[in-house]
Design a protein around this motif. Sequence first.
Motif, PDB file in Angstrom:
ATOM      1  N   THR A  80     -18.015  59.349  11.664  1.00 19.19           N
ATOM      2  CA  THR A  80     -19.393  59.404  10.753  1.00 19.19           C
ATOM      3  C   THR A  80     -19.764  58.563   9.978  1.00 19.19           C
ATOM      4  O   THR A  80     -21.415  58.718  10.904  1.00 19.19           O
ATOM      5  N   GLU A  81     -19.601  57.606  10.199  1.00 21.57           N
ATOM      6  CA  GLU A  81     -20.324  56.013   9.871  1.00 21.57           C
ATOM      7  C   GLU A  81     -21.026  56.138  10.705  1.00 21.57           C
ATOM      8  O   GLU A  81     -22.863  55.396  11.060  1.00 21.57           O
ATOM      9  N   VAL A  82     -20.742  55.517  11.983  1.00 18.63           N
ATOM     10  CA  VAL A  82     -21.809  55.389  13.326  1.00 18.63           C
ATOM     11  C   VAL A  82     -22.847  56.541  13.600  1.00 18.63           C
ATOM     12  O   VAL A  82     -23.594  56.226  13.705  1.00 18.63           O
ATOM     13  N   ARG A  83     -21.920  57.672  13.793  1.00 24.21           N
ATOM     14  CA  ARG A  83     -22.928  58.384  13.931  1.00 24.21           C
ATOM     15  C   ARG A  83     -24.166  59.184  12.590  1.00 24.21           C
ATOM     16  O   ARG A  83     -25.513  59.688  12.584  1.00 24.21           O
ATOM     17  N   GLN A  84     -24.133  58.781  11.326  1.00 27.07           N
ATOM     18  CA  GLN A  84     -25.235  58.468  10.313  1.00 27.07           C
ATOM     19  C   GLN A  84     -25.418  57.150   9.732  1.00 27.07           C
ATOM     20  O   GLN A  84     -26.528  57.496   8.582  1.00 27.07           O
ATOM     21  N   GLY A  85     -25.301  56.715  10.316  1.00 22.17           N
ATOM     22  CA  GLY A  85     -25.790  55.951  10.016  1.00 22.17           C
ATOM     23  C   GLY A  85     -25.120  54.441   8.782  1.00 22.17           C
ATOM     24  O   GLY A  85     -24.465  55.073   8.163  1.00 22.17           O
ATOM     25  N   ALA A  86     -25.051  53.345   9.163  1.00 18.79           N
ATOM     26  CA  ALA A  86     -24.152  52.906   8.281  1.00 18.79           C
ATOM     27  C   ALA A  86     -24.285  52.471   6.773  1.00 18.79           C
ATOM     28  O   ALA A  86     -23.420  52.506   6.778  1.00 18.79           O
ATOM     29  N   ARG A  87     -25.701  52.812   6.877  1.00 19.73           N
ATOM     30  CA  ARG A  87     -25.118  52.557   4.780  1.00 19.73           C
ATOM     31  C   ARG A  87     -25.678  54.598   4.140  1.00 19.73           C
ATOM     32  O   ARG A  87     -26.142  54.489   2.720  1.00 19.73           O
ATOM     33  N   VAL A  88     -25.508  55.078   4.902  1.00 18.05           N
ATOM     34  CA  VAL A  88     -25.649  56.936   4.639  1.00 18.05           C
ATOM     35  C   VAL A  88     -24.143  57.129   4.104  1.00 18.05           C
ATOM     36  O   VAL A  88     -23.297  57.097   4.803  1.00 18.05           O
ATOM     37  N   ILE A  89     -23.649  57.175   2.748  1.00 17.03           N
ATOM     38  CA  ILE A  89     -22.353  57.550   2.161  1.00 17.03           C
ATOM     39  C   ILE A  89     -22.086  58.906   2.386  1.00 17.03           C
ATOM     40  O   ILE A  89     -22.812  60.040   1.325  1.00 17.03           O
ATOM     41  N   ALA A  90     -21.145  59.499   3.688  1.00 14.61           N
ATOM     42  CA  ALA A  90     -20.857  60.621   3.538  1.00 14.61           C
ATOM     43  C   ALA A  90     -20.122  60.970   4.586  1.00 14.61           C
ATOM     44  O   ALA A  90     -19.339  59.742   4.633  1.00 14.61           O
ATOM     45  N   GLY A  91     -19.192  62.159   4.145  1.00 15.70           N
ATOM     46  CA  GLY A  91     -17.844  62.271   5.144  1.00 15.70           C
ATOM     47  C   GLY A  91     -16.144  62.490   4.018  1.00 15.70           C
ATOM     48  O   GLY A  91     -17.233  63.031   2.598  1.00 15.70           O
ATOM     49  N   ASP A  92     -15.508  62.054   3.441  1.00 20.45           N
ATOM     50  CA  ASP A  92     -14.956  62.564   2.821  1.00 20.45           C
ATOM     51  C   ASP A  92     -14.368  60.823   2.452  1.00 20.45           C
ATOM     52  O   ASP A  92     -13.952  60.022   2.809  1.00 20.45           O
ATOM     53  N   ILE A  93     -13.604  61.343   1.168  1.00 14.66           N
ATOM     54  CA  ILE A  93     -13.067  60.305  -0.026  1.00 14.66           C
ATOM     55  C   ILE A  93     -12.032  60.825  -0.551  1.00 14.66           C
ATOM     56  O   ILE A  93     -11.978  62.130  -1.098  1.00 14.66           O
ATOM     57  N   SER A  94     -10.739  60.092  -0.494  1.00 15.64           N
ATOM     58  CA  SER A  94      -9.703  61.206  -1.723  1.00 15.64           C
ATOM     59  C   SER A  94      -9.655  59.738  -2.745  1.00 15.64           C
ATOM     60  O   SER A  94      -9.367  58.295  -2.349  1.00 15.64           O
ATOM     61  N   ILE A  95      -9.522  59.957  -3.943  1.00 18.36           N
ATOM     62  CA  ILE A  95      -9.245  59.070  -4.875  1.00 18.36           C
ATOM     63  C   ILE A  95      -7.953  59.223  -6.109  1.00 18.36           C
ATOM     64  O   ILE A  95      -8.020  60.206  -6.570  1.00 18.36           O
ATOM     65  N   THR A 125      -7.070  63.408  -7.306  1.00 17.80           N
ATOM     66  CA  THR A 125      -5.720  63.438  -7.867  1.00 17.80           C
ATOM     67  C   THR A 125      -5.444  63.165  -9.033  1.00 17.80           C
ATOM     68  O   THR A 125      -5.872  61.732  -8.894  1.00 17.80           O
ATOM     69  N   GLU A 126      -5.061  63.975  -9.861  1.00 22.70           N
ATOM     70  CA  GLU A 126      -4.569  63.214 -11.419  1.00 22.70           C
ATOM     71  C   GLU A 126      -3.086  63.176 -11.032  1.00 22.70           C
ATOM     72  O   GLU A 126      -2.282  63.689 -11.088  1.00 22.70           O
ATOM     73  N   SER A 127      -1.858  61.869 -11.638  1.00 18.86           N
ATOM     74  CA  SER A 127      -0.336  61.761 -12.083  1.00 18.86           C
ATOM     75  C   SER A 127      -0.861  60.488 -12.045  1.00 18.86           C
ATOM     76  O   SER A 127      -0.752  59.835 -12.910  1.00 18.86           O
ATOM     77  N   LEU A 128       1.345  60.661 -12.830  1.00 17.71           N
ATOM     78  CA  LEU A 128       1.447  59.542 -13.552  1.00 17.71           C
ATOM     79  C   LEU A 128       1.328  58.684 -12.519  1.00 17.71           C
ATOM     80  O   LEU A 128       1.477  58.461 -11.273  1.00 17.71           O
ATOM     81  N   SER A 129       1.125  57.599 -13.331  1.00 17.26           N
ATOM     82  CA  SER A 129       1.007  55.499 -12.671  1.00 17.26           C
ATOM     83  C   SER A 129       1.498  55.784 -11.807  1.00 17.26           C
ATOM     84  O   SER A 129       1.258  55.613 -10.405  1.00 17.26           O
ATOM     85  N   GLY A 130       3.335  55.809 -11.513  1.00 21.19           N
ATOM     86  CA  GLY A 130       4.274  55.873 -10.795  1.00 21.19           C
ATOM     87  C   GLY A 130       3.589  56.361  -9.513  1.00 21.19           C
ATOM     88  O   GLY A 130       3.954  56.174  -7.999  1.00 21.19           O
ATOM     89  N   ALA A 131       3.324  58.367  -9.511  1.00 27.12           N
ATOM     90  CA  ALA A 131       3.509  58.773  -8.821  1.00 27.12           C
ATOM     91  C   ALA A 131       2.123  58.409  -7.671  1.00 27.12           C
ATOM     92  O   ALA A 131       1.872  58.692  -6.470  1.00 27.12           O
ATOM     93  N   THR A 132       1.191  57.924  -8.677  1.00 28.63           N
ATOM     94  CA  THR A 132      -0.728  57.499  -7.792  1.00 28.63           C
ATOM     95  C   THR A 132      -0.136  56.751  -6.985  1.00 28.63           C
ATOM     96  O   THR A 132      -0.339  56.273  -5.633  1.00 28.63           O
ATOM     97  N   LEU A 133       0.277  55.854  -7.245  1.00 31.55           N
ATOM     98  CA  LEU A 133       1.222  54.779  -6.320  1.00 31.55           C
ATOM     99  C   LEU A 133       1.901  55.022  -4.841  1.00 31.55           C
ATOM    100  O   LEU A 133       1.605  54.860  -3.572  1.00 31.55           O
ATOM    101  N   MET A 134       2.127  56.105  -5.016  1.00 34.55           N
ATOM    102  CA  MET A 134       2.663  56.203  -4.345  1.00 34.55           C
ATOM    103  C   MET A 134       2.340  56.916  -3.359  1.00 34.55           C
ATOM    104  O   MET A 134       2.719  57.681  -1.619  1.00 34.55           O
ATOM    105  N   HIS A 135       1.036  57.762  -3.673  1.00 34.53           N
ATOM    106  CA  HIS A 135       0.791  58.257  -2.784  1.00 34.53           C
ATOM    107  C   HIS A 135      -0.615  57.738  -1.921  1.00 34.53           C
ATOM    108  O   HIS A 135      -1.062  57.973  -1.253  1.00 34.53           O
TER     109      HIS A 135
END
Length: 308
Positions: A80-95, A125-135
């Motif tokens: 995604t980064e190579v195709r769309q350029g270094a500074r184009v914010i695109a793709g997937d992100i999981s938080i 993703t929302e969870s208790l802090s311990g579960a978030t760390l495990m994710h």
Amino acid sequence: MDSRQLRYFIAVYEQRNLSRAADQVNVAQSALSHHISNLEAEFAAPLFERKSRGMEPTAAGERLYEHARIILRAMAEAETEVRQGARVIAGDISIGMANSGVKAIGVPLMRTVLTEYPKLKLSLTESLSGATLMHLMASDVDLALVYNPPSEKDLIAEPVLEEQMFLVGTAKLVGKTKAPIRFEQLSRLPLILLRHGLSARALLDDPVLLKRLEAVAILHANSISGMTGALVAGLGCSIATKLFAQEQLAAGRLVAREVIEPKLTRTLYLCRLRNRPMTYVMEEMRRLILKLIADEVHGGRWQAKLLG
């Protein structure tokens, strides 16, 4: 071994069945079986047990699955980064975020991504802090807001803010006054705390004080709604931030008293895995998360002290 073989392997692992996996990746079942056999020959280890009811992963298969997910995700991000350029914010992100993080910045984060990053697909993703760390440790999320994570060589933890903790409960249990209460007095109250382990670490910075509270707790819960309901019902009181019980405090159903001698605090960290290189998307989301947190603190909506 190439990315196609890894995708085929993941399909078989997740479907547990060659026929369904072949339909998923749109190849002949015989060809799929051949690719799995080639992988097993390359690793010199069986990846699946062939059973009448399907394909059961071996220990080697379980290990390869964890690595394969990380490899394919990294390859997709690189493409995604190579195709769309270094500074184009695109793709997937999981938080991943502990409950307080979502409560404070969840909506602003989603709104900003939808309006300012149209080529970015956010998974929150929302969870208790311990579960978030495990994710995070399982590579299910790319970035995580976690309270008091343990020191791990594979973890990069950036301190973000410090919150003061309060005694929270009904006026009948904790008193109608908002005057401070000494820590030593807490042992005489019916405390409800998070369950021992990673979740409990999110409660306090000081592990010695935490153990003293755990020793006298009447109940341990790993449910935000369950704990809130128990507090409102007068079953016990807890140590929490004002943000945790914001709505109940505003409605007068609960009371918060400052704990002193000593004061109790906890620290929020923005975490990522050391073995995952920072991408442009991750950098931008890190910047956005820190900005949104700072906005909430400066606006007085999140009562905390910024550490960055």
